[in-house]
Design a protein around this motif. Sequence first.
Motif, PDB file in Angstrom:
ATOM      1  N   ASP A  16       0.832  -1.205   0.000  1.00 35.44           N
ATOM      2  CA  ASP A  16       0.000   0.000   0.000  1.00 35.44           C
ATOM      3  C   ASP A  16       0.865   1.253   0.000  1.00 35.44           C
ATOM      4  O   ASP A  16       0.611   2.204  -0.730  1.00 35.44           O
ATOM      5  CB  ASP A  16      -0.935   0.024   1.217  1.00 35.44           C
ATOM      6  N   TRP A  17       1.873   1.269   0.840  1.00 32.47           N
ATOM      7  CA  TRP A  17       2.782   2.403   0.934  1.00 32.47           C
ATOM      8  C   TRP A  17       3.465   2.633  -0.409  1.00 32.47           C
ATOM      9  O   TRP A  17       3.565   3.766  -0.877  1.00 32.47           O
ATOM     10  CB  TRP A  17       3.812   2.145   2.036  1.00 32.47           C
ATOM     11  N   LEU A  18       3.921   1.560  -1.035  1.00 29.66           N
ATOM     12  CA  LEU A  18       4.605   1.681  -2.323  1.00 29.66           C
ATOM     13  C   LEU A  18       3.680   2.249  -3.407  1.00 29.66           C
ATOM     14  O   LEU A  18       4.093   3.084  -4.212  1.00 29.66           O
ATOM     15  CB  LEU A  18       5.163   0.327  -2.766  1.00 29.66           C
ATOM     16  N   ILE A  19       2.435   1.795  -3.431  1.00 29.44           N
ATOM     17  CA  ILE A  19       1.477   2.285  -4.423  1.00 29.44           C
ATOM     18  C   ILE A  19       1.269   3.791  -4.263  1.00 29.44           C
ATOM     19  O   ILE A  19       1.315   4.550  -5.237  1.00 29.44           O
ATOM     20  CB  ILE A  19       0.127   1.538  -4.291  1.00 29.44           C
ATOM     21  N   ILE A  20       1.040   4.235  -3.048  1.00 26.46           N
ATOM     22  CA  ILE A  20       0.784   5.651  -2.797  1.00 26.46           C
ATOM     23  C   ILE A  20       2.046   6.475  -3.066  1.00 26.46           C
ATOM     24  O   ILE A  20       1.981   7.548  -3.670  1.00 26.46           O
ATOM     25  CB  ILE A  20       0.268   5.873  -1.356  1.00 26.46           C
ATOM     26  N   HIS A  21       3.188   5.971  -2.637  1.00 27.15           N
ATOM     27  CA  HIS A  21       4.438   6.695  -2.874  1.00 27.15           C
ATOM     28  C   HIS A  21       4.697   6.838  -4.381  1.00 27.15           C
ATOM     29  O   HIS A  21       5.116   7.895  -4.848  1.00 27.15           O
ATOM     30  CB  HIS A  21       5.584   5.975  -2.184  1.00 27.15           C
ATOM     31  N   ARG A  22       4.415   5.779  -5.140  1.00 22.61           N
ATOM     32  CA  ARG A  22       4.573   5.829  -6.600  1.00 22.61           C
ATOM     33  C   ARG A  22       3.645   6.857  -7.239  1.00 22.61           C
ATOM     34  O   ARG A  22       3.970   7.462  -8.233  1.00 22.61           O
ATOM     35  CB  ARG A  22       4.304   4.457  -7.200  1.00 22.61           C
ATOM     36  N   LEU A  23       2.455   7.012  -6.660  1.00 19.48           N
ATOM     37  CA  LEU A  23       1.505   8.002  -7.151  1.00 19.48           C
ATOM     38  C   LEU A  23       2.144   9.393  -7.163  1.00 19.48           C
ATOM     39  O   LEU A  23       2.056  10.123  -8.146  1.00 19.48           O
ATOM     40  CB  LEU A  23       0.248   8.003  -6.273  1.00 19.48           C
ATOM     41  N   PHE A  24       2.817   9.746  -6.079  1.00 18.82           N
ATOM     42  CA  PHE A  24       3.470  11.044  -6.002  1.00 18.82           C
ATOM     43  C   PHE A  24       4.669  11.117  -6.945  1.00 18.82           C
ATOM     44  O   PHE A  24       4.828  12.100  -7.669  1.00 18.82           O
ATOM     45  CB  PHE A  24       3.904  11.343  -4.561  1.00 18.82           C
ATOM     46  N   LEU A  25       5.489  10.088  -6.947  1.00 16.03           N
ATOM     47  CA  LEU A  25       6.671  10.085  -7.812  1.00 16.03           C
ATOM     48  C   LEU A  25       6.298  10.197  -9.280  1.00 16.03           C
ATOM     49  O   LEU A  25       6.934  10.938 -10.033  1.00 16.03           O
ATOM     50  CB  LEU A  25       7.499   8.814  -7.581  1.00 16.03           C
ATOM     51  N   SER A  26       5.263   9.472  -9.702  1.00 19.78           N
ATOM     52  CA  SER A  26       4.871   9.492 -11.117  1.00 19.78           C
ATOM     53  C   SER A  26       4.314  10.851 -11.537  1.00 19.78           C
ATOM     54  O   SER A  26       4.267  11.159 -12.717  1.00 19.78           O
ATOM     55  CB  SER A  26       3.854   8.381 -11.414  1.00 19.78           C
ATOM     56  N   ASN A  27       3.902  11.653 -10.570  1.00 21.67           N
ATOM     57  CA  ASN A  27       3.400  12.999 -10.869  1.00 21.67           C
ATOM     58  C   ASN A  27       4.444  14.077 -10.595  1.00 21.67           C
ATOM     59  O   ASN A  27       4.143  15.268 -10.696  1.00 21.67           O
ATOM     60  CB  ASN A  27       2.124  13.276 -10.069  1.00 21.67           C
ATOM     61  N   GLY A  28       5.646  13.662 -10.245  1.00 20.71           N
ATOM     62  CA  GLY A  28       6.750  14.593 -10.046  1.00 20.71           C
ATOM     63  C   GLY A  28       6.610  15.505  -8.840  1.00 20.71           C
ATOM     64  O   GLY A  28       7.140  16.615  -8.838  1.00 20.71           O
ATOM     65  N   VAL A  29       5.893  15.049  -7.818  1.00 21.05           N
ATOM     66  CA  VAL A  29       5.751  15.838  -6.595  1.00 21.05           C
ATOM     67  C   VAL A  29       6.166  15.009  -5.394  1.00 21.05           C
ATOM     68  O   VAL A  29       6.102  13.788  -5.417  1.00 21.05           O
ATOM     69  CB  VAL A  29       4.302  16.360  -6.402  1.00 21.05           C
ATOM     70  N   ASN A  30       6.589  15.700  -4.368  1.00 19.19           N
ATOM     71  CA  ASN A  30       6.961  15.037  -3.127  1.00 19.19           C
ATOM     72  C   ASN A  30       5.825  15.188  -2.122  1.00 19.19           C
ATOM     73  O   ASN A  30       5.333  16.301  -1.925  1.00 19.19           O
ATOM     74  CB  ASN A  30       8.236  15.649  -2.535  1.00 19.19           C
TER      75      ASN A  30
END
Length: 133
Positions: free
Chosen positions: A36-50
């Motif tokens: 779950d953490w990885l999915i959500i973290h990837r969401l931010f990374l794929s949109n170029g935001v922290n």
Amino acid sequence: MSLFVPSNHSFLKEETVTVEDVSKQPLIFFDYGSIDWLIIHRLFLSNGVNPNIYVEVDHMETAKNLVLQGLGISFLPEHCVKKELENEELFRVVMTPPVKTNISIDFIYLKGKPKSVFMDFLKNKMFEKQKTE
């Protein structure tokens, strides 16, 4: 897995909420390193935001309670917040574009090895799913 906010949160008045909007809010993460953490973290990374990670906790119940106290917002599984949704203490925020939390998992195994109850179960489930699509 959805984004949940307390009843007084400004997102509830917004017509649309983006990943960029969420990245500016104090975010409560749970279970570091989990799928779950990885999915959500990837969401931010794929949109170029922290993400603005306010705190990381070990349990989703702790994350939920911190959101209830108004200390931040969090992505949580619906089963965790069912009662709070019914009592209108927490609210789901639909993001634009919608967040997809599906994940593909590949299994690799050696053919010809002794039968595996687990692999037989997975094969049957996949066959059932294909029949319904």
